[in-house]
Design a protein around this motif. Structure first.
Motif, mmCIF file in Angstrom:
data_model
loop_
_atom_site.group_PDB
_atom_site.id
_atom_site.type_symbol
_atom_site.label_atom_id
_atom_site.label_comp_id
_atom_site.label_asym_id
_atom_site.label_seq_id
_atom_site.Cartn_x
_atom_site.Cartn_y
_atom_site.Cartn_z
ATOM 1 N N UNK A 6 -11.259 11.538 33.607
ATOM 2 C CA UNK A 6 -11.270 12.878 33.026
ATOM 3 C C UNK A 6 -12.302 13.699 33.786
ATOM 4 N N UNK A 7 -12.028 14.984 33.872
ATOM 5 C CA UNK A 7 -12.983 15.867 34.531
ATOM 6 C C UNK A 7 -12.900 17.245 33.887
ATOM 7 N N UNK A 8 -13.950 18.025 34.126
ATOM 8 C CA UNK A 8 -13.995 19.381 33.587
ATOM 9 C C UNK A 8 -14.856 20.248 34.487
ATOM 10 N N UNK A 9 -14.436 21.492 34.600
ATOM 11 C CA UNK A 9 -15.236 22.492 35.285
ATOM 12 C C UNK A 9 -16.122 23.140 34.223
ATOM 13 N N UNK A 10 -17.421 23.107 34.441
ATOM 14 C CA UNK A 10 -18.380 23.632 33.469
ATOM 15 C C UNK A 10 -19.048 24.868 34.064
ATOM 16 N N UNK A 93 -21.700 14.513 38.620
ATOM 17 C CA UNK A 93 -21.810 15.965 38.560
ATOM 18 C C UNK A 93 -21.816 16.470 39.988
ATOM 19 N N UNK A 94 -20.907 17.414 40.287
ATOM 20 C CA UNK A 94 -20.813 17.989 41.629
ATOM 21 C C UNK A 94 -21.030 19.489 41.539
ATOM 22 N N UNK A 95 -22.023 20.019 42.260
ATOM 23 C CA UNK A 95 -22.228 21.470 42.251
ATOM 24 C C UNK A 95 -21.031 22.189 42.866
ATOM 25 N N UNK A 96 -20.619 23.266 42.236
ATOM 26 C CA UNK A 96 -19.515 24.096 42.729
ATOM 27 C C UNK A 96 -19.959 25.553 42.634
ATOM 28 N N UNK A 97 -20.921 25.922 43.464
ATOM 29 C CA UNK A 97 -21.501 27.253 43.372
ATOM 30 C C UNK A 97 -22.338 27.350 42.110
ATOM 31 N N UNK A 98 -22.044 28.330 41.271
ATOM 32 C CA UNK A 98 -22.781 28.508 40.016
ATOM 33 C C UNK A 98 -22.228 27.628 38.891
ATOM 34 N N UNK A 99 -21.176 26.895 39.182
ATOM 35 C CA UNK A 99 -20.563 26.003 38.201
ATOM 36 C C UNK A 99 -20.755 24.556 38.649
ATOM 37 N N UNK A 100 -20.275 23.641 37.828
ATOM 38 C CA UNK A 100 -20.373 22.225 38.165
ATOM 39 C C UNK A 100 -19.119 21.492 37.704
ATOM 40 N N UNK A 141 -21.440 22.373 24.929
ATOM 41 C CA UNK A 141 -22.875 22.117 24.832
ATOM 42 C C UNK A 141 -23.613 22.565 26.096
ATOM 43 N N UNK A 142 -23.085 22.213 27.261
ATOM 44 C CA UNK A 142 -23.746 22.572 28.521
ATOM 45 C C UNK A 142 -23.732 24.086 28.751
ATOM 46 N N UNK A 143 -22.651 24.738 28.359
ATOM 47 C CA UNK A 143 -22.538 26.183 28.589
ATOM 48 C C UNK A 143 -23.325 27.006 27.563
ATOM 49 N N UNK A 159 -10.642 23.235 31.828
ATOM 50 C CA UNK A 159 -9.946 23.155 33.113
ATOM 51 C C UNK A 159 -10.528 21.970 33.846
ATOM 52 N N UNK A 160 -9.681 21.138 34.430
ATOM 53 C CA UNK A 160 -10.137 19.894 35.047
ATOM 54 C C UNK A 160 -10.927 20.114 36.335
ATOM 55 N N UNK A 161 -10.564 21.118 37.119
ATOM 56 C CA UNK A 161 -11.186 21.281 38.419
ATOM 57 C C UNK A 161 -11.681 22.692 38.617
#
Length: 163
Positions: A6-10, A93-100, A141-143, A159-161
């Motif tokens: 499972x994955x999520x864009x945070x 956890x992978x950084x994706x600009x201002x998101x993760x 929680x994170x947001x 959203x998964x990615x």
């Protein structure tokens, strides 16, 4: 072994996401299946940390952290999870600009030999469809900086990615 991912864009910085994810004693805050969690032993983070999770009705398991890359990932395993001979989970956890991007990869070996393997092949896909994404409440929680009160089902599926 059966595998689930499972994955999520945070919508939060990777450091914020990691700060929440690495709090091993707080998984019950964002996972509906776990009623309580706590760390025990000499350390609460890193290789060697131990966590106990209560599922209710006298069901519990104990997890041992086997890998830790500070700020990025960790993995744990358990040999006493209900119905399992062995379960391993890797979180990243992978950084994706201002998101993760947060991701969980689980491997499960069911008890019961051939019957257990058959049960695993049947049960894992059904559970994946019936249970809410375990990262739904984590994303909230994170947001927001505060745990979501209540079951995850009213929340939007993450959203998964990150695109």
């Amino acid at each position: 072994m059966r595998r689930m991912t499972v994955s999520a864009c945070v919508d939060a910085a990777a450091a914020v996401v990691w700060a929440h994810l690495s709090r091993l004693d707080q998984i019950h805050v964002w996972t509906d299946l776990i009623h309580d969690s706590r760390t025990s032993g000499a350390c609460s983070m890193g290789v060697g940390a131990e966590r106990s999770c209560e599922f209710g009705r006298s069901r519990s398991n104990h997890e041992h952290v086997i890998a830790w890359d500070e700020g990025r990932s960790f993995a744990h395993e358990s040999t006493d999870a209900p119905m399992m001979r062995l379960s391993r989970s890797a979180w990243s956890v992978t950084p994706m600009g201002e998101r993760a991007q947060v991701r969980s990869e689980a491997e499960m070996e069911f008890k019961g030999g051939l019957l257990g393997r058959i049960l695993g092949w049947l049960l894992v896909p059904v559970l994946a469809r019936l249970l809410p994404n375990p990262l739904t409440k984590f994303k909230f929680w994170a947001e927001s900086g505060r745990p979501y009160e209540g079951k995850a089902s009213p929340l939007p599926v993450p959203v998964a990615f990150c695109l």
